[in-house]
Design an enzyme around this catalytic site. Structure first.
Site, mmCIF file in Angstrom:
data_model
loop_
_atom_site.group_PDB
_atom_site.id
_atom_site.type_symbol
_atom_site.label_atom_id
_atom_site.label_comp_id
_atom_site.label_asym_id
_atom_site.label_seq_id
_atom_site.Cartn_x
_atom_site.Cartn_y
_atom_site.Cartn_z
ATOM 1 C CB SER A 257 -0.985 -0.189 1.201
ATOM 2 O OG SER A 257 -0.191 0.272 2.334
ATOM 3 C CE LYS A 258 -1.787 6.826 -2.421
ATOM 4 N NZ LYS A 258 -3.376 7.111 -2.212
ATOM 5 N NE ARG A 259 0.263 0.601 5.927
ATOM 6 C CZ ARG A 259 0.853 -0.435 6.161
ATOM 7 N NH1 ARG A 259 1.992 -0.573 6.866
ATOM 8 N NH2 ARG A 259 0.311 -1.689 5.735
ATOM 9 N N GLY A 261 5.603 3.219 0.615
ATOM 10 C CA GLY A 261 6.253 4.146 -0.444
ATOM 11 C C GLY A 261 5.737 3.713 -1.841
#
Ligand code: GLU
Length: 494
Positions: A257-259, A261
């Site tokens: 996910s975006k977490r 990066g």
């Protein structure tokens, strides 16, 4: 067997990310491998989250990845099953027709329960240790009750009537048999109160009408598949085959996910990744050849891809490997090819100021000289800019340690003043001949070769590090090398 028809069916609620791009790629490869058709369908039934802007970025990303579609709007002549946007299909009454059929056959029903009421029912079931699902209370409402609700201004949803008992068996190409207990499945909504179909319903209707033979999608959809299978059965439609691609994990083992990066496809483009590097990396996320081949061309992938060799266990997204692969792909190209890719990147990112007035031929040569150091196209300007700047931008450290330190300044001055004359008269300005000249110079003056090489490097590039010195001099040419040495002498030694 019918010709293969697969589809990529993004919901335009955001950018195209790695997971979606992998799904699109595997569908595309499967179609190409089996000489079938790859269809693009936009699933825009989430009116709140779907945007035109998102459709555009998804299409732009697909085009950049070169995942061209055989059917789908826009940019296609072949619109046999058009429209390919679900909201346009809704306007044509395509979904309503089948929902009506199911209602008539008592396989679906109108439900007037408010969302809050449904929430309450679910919570209560949970408290009673039952599956948290709607209890189907509107299944048995009479015409009269429905008329009353209507009079009160209530608008119903249409729910599918799930069998209470029995099982449904999914025979997944990648995972084999998976059984689902009907008792655990909800009477899910197929048409919302505003007449818009839900994903699980619209997807089945479209896959059927568009004659999709194989549904390849992320395993986050596995829980939807039994619901969809029930719709196929209720409408007496033949089902496509299903293959659920294993999840992609971030480095910490949780779903990517975006977490992590994790960035969108077009951001990879902005960063200076090559289309073919990203595609090559994506194909390795959940698919492998028997001999674990790592580097592929598009053509190679098309020939070798098969769903049977897709794995059921998750793969971990490894940014370092992607970066490595990008460097490998760049290194394998000719100077003209790297130049073309770089210019494409410059145009895409609007960075043309960076290379203003740069000579094309010199740029090609400089890029080629530095190709081993290029990991991303965006690295190129800072690796080669010193070739093009008239004013040498000296690194402070280079001045301090190479030109002006107590230990080195006399030798540096001697080297630069003598080589200014020597190089002005040096006829053969090839790297080989220049190296000979410099080595001979060191021997003649009884100094180390590094004492010759380093000051010249700093004098002509302003830097302590850079490409091979003599190749750098060769492509700069005599006039410019001599000019730069002269400028350096005037600046530091007069
Ligand atoms: N619109 C769905 C999504 O973007 C497609 C799922 C499917 O392939 O059926 O996740």
């Amino acid at each position: 067997m019918a010709d293969v028809r697969v589809r990529f069916a993004p919901s335009p609620t955001g950018d195209l990310h790695v997971g979606g791009a992998r799904t699109a790629l595997f569908n595309w490869l499967f179609a190409k491998n089996r000489k079938g058709k790859f269809i693009l369908r936009i699933e825009d039934t989430d009116e709140v989250r779907s945007t035109e802007a998102s459709v555009k970025v998804i299409l732009d990303a697909m085009k950049w990845l070169q995942l061209d579609w055989d059917e789908g709007q826009p940019d296609n002549e072949n619109l046999k099953y058009s429209p390919y946007y679900q909201m346009e299909r809704k306007e044509k009454g395509i979904y309503q027709k089948y929902a009506d059929e199911l209602v008539t056959r008592k396989l679906a029903y109108y439900c007037y329960c408010d969302p809050e009421e449904v929430d309450d029912i679910r919570k209560k079931s949970q408290i009673n240790k039952l599956p948290p699902k709607y209890d189907g209370r509107c299944r048995y409402s009479t015409l009269e009750q429905r008329e009353q609700q209507k009079k009160r201004g209530k608008v119903p949803v249409v729910r599918f009537r799930m069998p209470d008992t029995g099982i449904v068996v999914l025979n997944d190409i990648i995972r084999g048999k998976i059984k689902f207990d009907n008792f655990l499945l909800d009477d899910f909504v197929i048409i919302k109160a505003n007449g818009t179909p839900t994903y699980n319903f619209a997807c089945v209707v479209d896959d059927y009408l568009m004659k999709i033979t194989h549904v390849l999608r992320g395993d986050d959809h596995i829980s939807n598949t039994p619901k969809q299978m029930h719709i196929y059965n209720a409408l007496n439609w033949e089902m496509p085959e299903f293959a659920h691609l294993a999840m992609i994990l971030g480095s910490d083992g949780s779903r990517l996910s975006k977490r992590h990066g994790h960035i969108s496809v077009l951001e990879y483009r902005k960063e200076g990744y090559l289309q073919e590097a990203l595609i090559n990396y994506l194909v390795l996320l959940g698919w492998s050849t028997e001999d674990s081949q790592q580097i592929f061309t598009m053509e190679d992938m098309k020939q070798k891809f098969s769903i049977e060799r897709c794995g059921a266990s998750p793969s971990v997204f490894d940014s370092a490997k992607l970066l490595w692969l990008n460097g490998e792909k760049i290194r394998s190209k000719s100077s003209d090819q790297i130049y073309e890719l770089f210019i494409d990147w410059i145009n895409y990112t609007g960075n043309d100021k960076l290379i203003k007035n740069w000579d094309t031929e010199l740029l090609k040569k400089a890029i080629f000289l530095e190709r081993d150091k290029i990991k991303l196209l965006k690295n190129i300007p800072s690796l080669v800019d010193f070739f093009f700047t008239k004013d040498i931008d000296y690194e402070e450290d280079a001045i301090r340690t190479v030109l002006l330190s107590e230990k080195s300044k006399n030798v540096a001055e001697l080297v630069l003043t003598k080589s200014l004359i020597g190089l002005s008269n040096h006829q053969d300005f090839s790297a080989v001949s220049l190296e000979k000249y410099a080595r001979h110079f060191a021997m003649d003056k009884n100094i180390k070769t590094s004492q010759v090489f380093h000051p010249i490097r700093v004098a002509i590039s302003g830097r302590k590090q850079g490409p091979s010195l003599f190749h750098m001099m060769e492509i700069m040419g005599r006039e410019e090398v001599v000019r730069r040495i002269n400028v350096t002498i005037n600046k530091f030694f007069t």
